[in-house]
Design an enzyme around this catalytic site. Structure first.
Site, PDB file in Angstrom:
ATOM      1  CG  HIS A   1      -1.969  -1.044   1.211  1.00  0.00           C
ATOM      2  ND1 HIS A   1      -3.050  -1.007   2.050  1.00  0.00           N
ATOM      3  CD2 HIS A   1      -2.125  -2.159   0.452  1.00  0.00           C
ATOM      4  CE1 HIS A   1      -3.826  -2.045   1.829  1.00  0.00           C
ATOM      5  NE2 HIS A   1      -3.276  -2.771   0.855  1.00  0.00           N
TER       6      HIS A   1
ATOM      7  CD  GLU B   1      -1.641   4.632   3.402  1.00  0.00           C
ATOM      8  OE1 GLU B   1      -2.729   5.185   3.594  1.00  0.00           O
ATOM      9  OE2 GLU B   1      -1.490   3.674   2.606  1.00  0.00           O
TER      10      GLU B   1
ATOM     11  CB  CYS C   1      -6.248  -0.076   5.161  1.00  0.00           C
ATOM     12  SG  CYS C   1      -4.579  -0.793   5.078  1.00  0.00           S
TER      13      CYS C   1
ATOM     14  CB  CYS D   1      -1.699   1.664   6.043  1.00  0.00           C
ATOM     15  SG  CYS D   1      -1.446   0.928   4.410  1.00  0.00           S
TER      16      CYS D   1
END
Length: 159
Positions: free
Chosen positions: A56, A58, A86, A89
């Site tokens: 992801h 991040e 999320c 993350c």
């Protein structure tokens, strides 16, 4: 509440998310990590091109920032992300010890376009025996012995 002085960093994160969409590179997410007013790392979502479900924006930016700064501790850094993180993350942000999160879209906005993490939050509230993904504990004593070794080790580096 948005910090007006930092809009340029958020715009970078949004631009990364837009680039990902226009280049068909994956999810519409971008993240920028800043320390002392300087960009340390930035990344768009890399799940599809890297074949890595953990890539992801991040997490990818955290990995780059740690390499750039030569540390696993990002105290003193802030993260600007195009969407509310999320659960994975958010966990990574806490583990990295980033001091502040700025975000643009909400998790509700993400859910509306097919990125719904609500099932993870729901699963975490369930006892293990009621979760959809089976949990099977095994070889506890053998693994616990290693924890005890770590606990008394004089060469351990706590983090």
């Amino acid at each position: 509440m948005e910090d007006k002085g930092n809009e340029k960093f958020m715009q970078m994160a949004i631009d990364l998310s837009e680039y990902n969409v226009k280049q068909a590179q994956g999810g519409p997410f971008g993240a920028v990590i800043v320390k002392d007013g300087m960009v340390v790392a930035r990344s768009a979502n890399r799940v599809v091109p890297n074949n890595d479900p953990t890539a992801h924006a991040e997490v990818s930016a955290i990995r780059l920032a740690c390499q750039e700064l030569g540390t696993y501790n990002l105290e003193g850094c802030e993260i600007y992300t195009s969407c509310e993180p999320c659960p994975m993350c958010l966990g990574a942000i806490y583990w990295a010890r980033i001091g502040k999160i700025y975000y643009a879209n909400t998790k509700k906005d993400a859910a509306e376009i097919g990125f719904d993490d609500h099932f993870i939050y729901d699963e975490l509230e369930q006892p293990m025996e009621n979760r959809k993904l089976p949990f099977v504990q095994m070889m506890h004593n053998e693994a616990l012995a290693i924890f005890k070794e770590w606990q008394i080790s004089e060469s351990k580096k706590e983090y």
